[in-house]
Write a protein that holds these residues in place. Sequence first.
Motif, PDB file in Angstrom:
ATOM      1  N   THR A 374       0.709  -1.226   0.046  1.00  0.00           N
ATOM      2  CA  THR A 374       0.117   0.081  -0.149  1.00  0.00           C
ATOM      3  C   THR A 374       0.899   1.377  -0.012  1.00  0.00           C
ATOM      4  OG1 THR A 374      -1.662  -1.201   1.318  1.00  0.00           O
ATOM      5  CG2 THR A 374      -1.679   1.236   1.122  1.00  0.00           C
ATOM      6  N   LEU A 375       1.888   1.274   0.801  1.00  0.00           N
ATOM      7  CA  LEU A 375       2.414   2.389   1.002  1.00  0.00           C
ATOM      8  C   LEU A 375       3.394   2.793  -0.301  1.00  0.00           C
ATOM      9  CD1 LEU A 375       3.037   4.636   3.047  1.00  0.00           C
ATOM     10  CD2 LEU A 375       5.079   3.363   3.720  1.00  0.00           C
ATOM     11  N   ASP A 376       4.247   1.959  -0.863  1.00  0.00           N
ATOM     12  CA  ASP A 376       4.744   2.175  -2.141  1.00  0.00           C
ATOM     13  C   ASP A 376       3.901   2.608  -3.168  1.00  0.00           C
ATOM     14  OD1 ASP A 376       7.335   1.911  -0.922  1.00  0.00           O
ATOM     15  OD2 ASP A 376       7.580  -0.123  -1.515  1.00  0.00           O
ATOM     16  N   ALA A 377       2.658   1.836  -3.294  1.00  0.00           N
ATOM     17  CA  ALA A 377       1.628   2.336  -4.514  1.00  0.00           C
ATOM     18  C   ALA A 377       1.332   4.070  -4.478  1.00  0.00           C
ATOM     19  CB  ALA A 377       0.315   1.429  -3.967  1.00  0.00           C
ATOM     20  N   LEU A 378       1.613   4.561  -3.443  1.00  0.00           N
ATOM     21  CA  LEU A 378       1.230   5.902  -3.308  1.00  0.00           C
ATOM     22  C   LEU A 378       2.158   6.565  -3.852  1.00  0.00           C
ATOM     23  CD1 LEU A 378       0.044   6.066   0.560  1.00  0.00           C
ATOM     24  CD2 LEU A 378      -1.531   5.706  -1.420  1.00  0.00           C
ATOM     25  N   LEU A 379       3.336   6.156  -4.387  1.00  0.00           N
ATOM     26  CA  LEU A 379       4.164   7.116  -5.217  1.00  0.00           C
ATOM     27  C   LEU A 379       3.807   7.308  -6.679  1.00  0.00           C
ATOM     28  CD1 LEU A 379       7.563   5.119  -4.670  1.00  0.00           C
ATOM     29  CD2 LEU A 379       7.010   7.298  -3.777  1.00  0.00           C
ATOM     30  N   ALA A 380       2.544   6.755  -6.822  1.00  0.00           N
ATOM     31  CA  ALA A 380       2.003   7.203  -8.070  1.00  0.00           C
ATOM     32  C   ALA A 380       1.179   8.508  -8.062  1.00  0.00           C
ATOM     33  CB  ALA A 380       0.588   6.169  -8.490  1.00  0.00           C
ATOM     34  N   ALA A 381       0.869   8.932  -6.722  1.00  0.00           N
ATOM     35  CA  ALA A 381       0.455  10.477  -6.695  1.00  0.00           C
ATOM     36  C   ALA A 381       1.782  11.437  -6.826  1.00  0.00           C
ATOM     37  CB  ALA A 381      -0.053  10.790  -5.141  1.00  0.00           C
ATOM     38  N   ALA A 382       2.878  11.053  -6.593  1.00  0.00           N
ATOM     39  CA  ALA A 382       3.954  11.900  -6.662  1.00  0.00           C
ATOM     40  C   ALA A 382       4.287  12.117  -8.318  1.00  0.00           C
ATOM     41  CB  ALA A 382       5.249  11.376  -6.180  1.00  0.00           C
ATOM     42  N   ALA A 383       3.981  11.113  -9.000  1.00  0.00           N
ATOM     43  CA  ALA A 383       4.135  10.976 -10.488  1.00  0.00           C
ATOM     44  C   ALA A 383       3.193  11.896 -11.096  1.00  0.00           C
ATOM     45  CB  ALA A 383       4.207   9.585 -11.004  1.00  0.00           C
ATOM     46  N   ALA A 384       1.805  11.808 -10.583  1.00  0.00           N
ATOM     47  CA  ALA A 384       0.576  12.581 -11.036  1.00  0.00           C
ATOM     48  C   ALA A 384       1.062  14.308 -10.732  1.00  0.00           C
ATOM     49  CB  ALA A 384      -0.485  12.264 -10.507  1.00  0.00           C
ATOM     50  N   SER A 385       1.683  14.450  -9.713  1.00  0.00           N
ATOM     51  CA  SER A 385       1.919  15.949  -9.325  1.00  0.00           C
ATOM     52  C   SER A 385       3.015  16.351 -10.225  1.00  0.00           C
ATOM     53  CB  SER A 385       2.406  15.676  -7.795  1.00  0.00           C
ATOM     54  OG  SER A 385       1.724  15.373  -6.962  1.00  0.00           O
ATOM     55  N   ALA A 386       4.152  15.543 -10.602  1.00  0.00           N
ATOM     56  CA  ALA A 386       5.099  16.057 -11.423  1.00  0.00           C
ATOM     57  C   ALA A 386       4.522  16.404 -12.716  1.00  0.00           C
ATOM     58  CB  ALA A 386       6.193  14.944 -11.821  1.00  0.00           C
ATOM     59  N   VAL A 387       3.447  15.659 -13.318  1.00  0.00           N
ATOM     60  CA  VAL A 387       2.918  15.997 -14.660  1.00  0.00           C
ATOM     61  C   VAL A 387       2.050  17.113 -14.577  1.00  0.00           C
ATOM     62  CG1 VAL A 387       1.240  15.308 -16.322  1.00  0.00           C
ATOM     63  CG2 VAL A 387       2.763  13.560 -15.087  1.00  0.00           C
ATOM     64  N   ALA A 388       1.374  17.471 -13.519  1.00  0.00           N
ATOM     65  CA  ALA A 388       0.856  18.844 -13.243  1.00  0.00           C
ATOM     66  C   ALA A 388       1.774  20.074 -13.065  1.00  0.00           C
ATOM     67  CB  ALA A 388      -0.210  18.719 -11.851  1.00  0.00           C
ATOM     68  N   LEU A 389       2.848  19.663 -12.787  1.00  0.00           N
ATOM     69  CA  LEU A 389       3.832  20.862 -12.564  1.00  0.00           C
ATOM     70  C   LEU A 389       4.042  21.156 -13.933  1.00  0.00           C
ATOM     71  CD1 LEU A 389       5.902  22.376 -10.842  1.00  0.00           C
ATOM     72  CD2 LEU A 389       7.224  20.433 -10.850  1.00  0.00           C
ATOM     73  N   ALA A 390       4.578  20.240 -14.676  1.00  0.00           N
ATOM     74  CA  ALA A 390       4.846  20.350 -16.184  1.00  0.00           C
ATOM     75  C   ALA A 390       3.744  21.076 -17.005  1.00  0.00           C
ATOM     76  CB  ALA A 390       5.317  19.145 -16.704  1.00  0.00           C
ATOM     77  N   ILE A 391       2.688  20.998 -16.800  1.00  0.00           N
ATOM     78  CA  ILE A 391       1.631  21.594 -17.727  1.00  0.00           C
ATOM     79  C   ILE A 391       0.743  22.818 -17.026  1.00  0.00           C
ATOM     80  CG2 ILE A 391       1.410  19.370 -18.960  1.00  0.00           C
ATOM     81  CD1 ILE A 391      -1.277  18.891 -17.505  1.00  0.00           C
ATOM     82  N   SER A 392       1.100  23.147 -15.926  1.00  0.00           N
ATOM     83  CA  SER A 392       0.433  24.154 -15.137  1.00  0.00           C
ATOM     84  C   SER A 392       0.174  25.579 -15.868  1.00  0.00           C
ATOM     85  CB  SER A 392       1.166  24.680 -13.856  1.00  0.00           C
ATOM     86  OG  SER A 392       1.063  23.436 -12.945  1.00  0.00           O
ATOM     87  N   GLY A 393       1.240  25.770 -16.701  1.00  0.00           N
ATOM     88  CA  GLY A 393       0.985  26.990 -17.492  1.00  0.00           C
ATOM     89  C   GLY A 393      -0.364  27.198 -18.252  1.00  0.00           C
ATOM     90  N   VAL A 394      -1.053  26.047 -18.694  1.00  0.00           N
ATOM     91  CA  VAL A 394      -2.150  26.120 -19.512  1.00  0.00           C
ATOM     92  C   VAL A 394      -3.193  27.141 -18.586  1.00  0.00           C
ATOM     93  CG1 VAL A 394      -3.159  24.124 -18.452  1.00  0.00           C
ATOM     94  CG2 VAL A 394      -3.563  24.718 -21.040  1.00  0.00           C
ATOM     95  N   ALA A 395      -3.143  26.988 -17.310  1.00  0.00           N
ATOM     96  CA  ALA A 395      -4.060  27.633 -16.542  1.00  0.00           C
ATOM     97  C   ALA A 395      -3.940  29.333 -16.647  1.00  0.00           C
ATOM     98  CB  ALA A 395      -4.124  27.270 -15.106  1.00  0.00           C
ATOM     99  N   ARG A 396      -3.141  29.806 -17.187  1.00  0.00           N
ATOM    100  CA  ARG A 396      -2.902  31.164 -17.471  1.00  0.00           C
ATOM    101  C   ARG A 396      -4.191  31.865 -17.715  1.00  0.00           C
ATOM    102  NH1 ARG A 396       1.071  30.884 -19.981  1.00  0.00           N
ATOM    103  NH2 ARG A 396       2.849  31.097 -18.333  1.00  0.00           N
ATOM    104  N   PRO A 397      -4.422  32.980 -16.993  1.00  0.00           N
ATOM    105  CA  PRO A 397      -5.671  33.638 -17.169  1.00  0.00           C
ATOM    106  C   PRO A 397      -6.295  33.696 -18.772  1.00  0.00           C
ATOM    107  CG  PRO A 397      -4.935  34.540 -15.291  1.00  0.00           C
ATOM    108  CD  PRO A 397      -3.832  33.651 -16.037  1.00  0.00           C
ATOM    109  N   HIS A 398      -7.448  33.607 -19.110  1.00  0.00           N
ATOM    110  CA  HIS A 398      -7.828  33.707 -20.555  1.00  0.00           C
ATOM    111  C   HIS A 398      -7.889  35.014 -21.040  1.00  0.00           C
ATOM    112  CE1 HIS A 398      -9.901  33.006 -24.321  1.00  0.00           C
ATOM    113  NE2 HIS A 398      -9.712  31.689 -24.155  1.00  0.00           N
ATOM    114  N   ALA A 399      -7.283  35.497 -22.107  1.00  0.00           N
ATOM    115  CA  ALA A 399      -7.112  36.733 -22.589  1.00  0.00           C
ATOM    116  C   ALA A 399      -8.512  37.317 -22.716  1.00  0.00           C
ATOM    117  CB  ALA A 399      -6.364  37.104 -23.924  1.00  0.00           C
ATOM    118  N   ALA A 400      -9.336  36.656 -23.016  1.00  0.00           N
ATOM    119  CA  ALA A 400     -10.911  37.182 -23.423  1.00  0.00           C
ATOM    120  C   ALA A 400     -11.842  37.275 -22.118  1.00  0.00           C
ATOM    121  CB  ALA A 400     -11.645  36.310 -24.576  1.00  0.00           C
TER     122      ALA A 400
END
Length: 415
Positions: A374-400
């Motif tokens: 169970t404990l080691d399986a939670l490392l999947a959450a760290a991987a998901a966080s890393a993906v979110a970190l990489a694409i966070s720029g898409v949330a930049r406020p919409h110009a319109a």
Amino acid sequence: MSGDAPAAGADRTGLRARTAVYAVFILNGFALSSWIARIPSVRDALGLSQSALGLVLLCGSIGAVAAMPVAGALVIRLGRVRTVTAGACAVTAGLLVTALGVDGLASPVVTAAGLLLQGAGTSTWDVAMNVEGAAVERRLNRSIMSRFHAGFSLGTVLAAGLGVLLLAAGVPTWAHLAGAVALALTGALVAVRSFLPERERPADGSAEHHPGVGLRRAWREPRTLLIGLMVLCMAFVEGTANDWLALGLVDGYGVSHTVGVAGFAVFVVAMTVGRVLGPLLLERFGRVASLRGCAALAVGGVLLFVLAPSLPLAVLGAAAWGVGAALGFPLGMSAAADEEASAAERVSVVSSVGYAAFLAGPPLVGFLAEHVGTLDALLAAAAASAVALAISGVARPHAAGVPVGAPARSGSTPS
């Protein structure tokens, strides 16, 4: 957004709606966390393996994801008040069936059916309250979405704390869940009476008057889909903690169920604090930088929780995990709702994509837990966080759109 407080009596309708939105967020979190607090004891009561538990939890996620694509259309057709009401009724019915499946029939199938209905109700309620929250942000001209979500986290904290007490007292699942949903439903029915007035709809219920992009087009927008992917990753980070953090402490550190639930309470307290402080981060750093900082902290928190050599360090990791998970979902909702006319459609799309994490998360983590623990399986959450970190720029406020969460202008402060 201007941080000037409304003059006394200047917008009483907006302020009442703000209070009502806080209430429905708190009650939604309270109902959900009341179930989460019972997961370890339900696993033992039904004699489920880790993978079987993952499949039972999957049913709640299926209900949530199945309802998401329709929720935006329901908001447009029925309005936010009736959609929140319908969602709260479905949550109530679902958790009552779940309680029957656990204590009355000892049936994993009935339990799963209850979670299916509960998941559908939760997601419908979720979309409608986020659309109302975005409308209140615009009405008051203040960046407070993360604080609405802090209300959700406060509800989970209250439910987790109550769950610890009720578990220690030996209160059965049926009594716990019945009391929780009675409170949540009654409170929601009262709160929605103070929502903002909605536009009049044609008598035939059509949406022809609606000036938004429409659901089909929203599903084809790259920005909307990428925001959904970011929300999916952060929802996986949050959902993994909801479903598995207590079990990770129980199985990985050999503590009791009560201590495991207390560890989950640390996570939700930390997440609540992060959401309360969210507007301060937004004012100073802006939406994208705030998201990146939180995602990076979530990576570190999960790693510390899993790899810590002692229980106190693991609890510290749970706290960092909670703060890191705090802003991903609310700021994703704000980004989706930047343009008022299309808020319902885009929030529905982003929520649909994001809630896929709750569909894939439980069985994925359950499968991993069977093979690596169970404990080691939670490392999947760290991987998901890393993906979110990489694409966070898409949330930049919409110009319109309305720049909710953009760096504040000189002299402005968040609510």
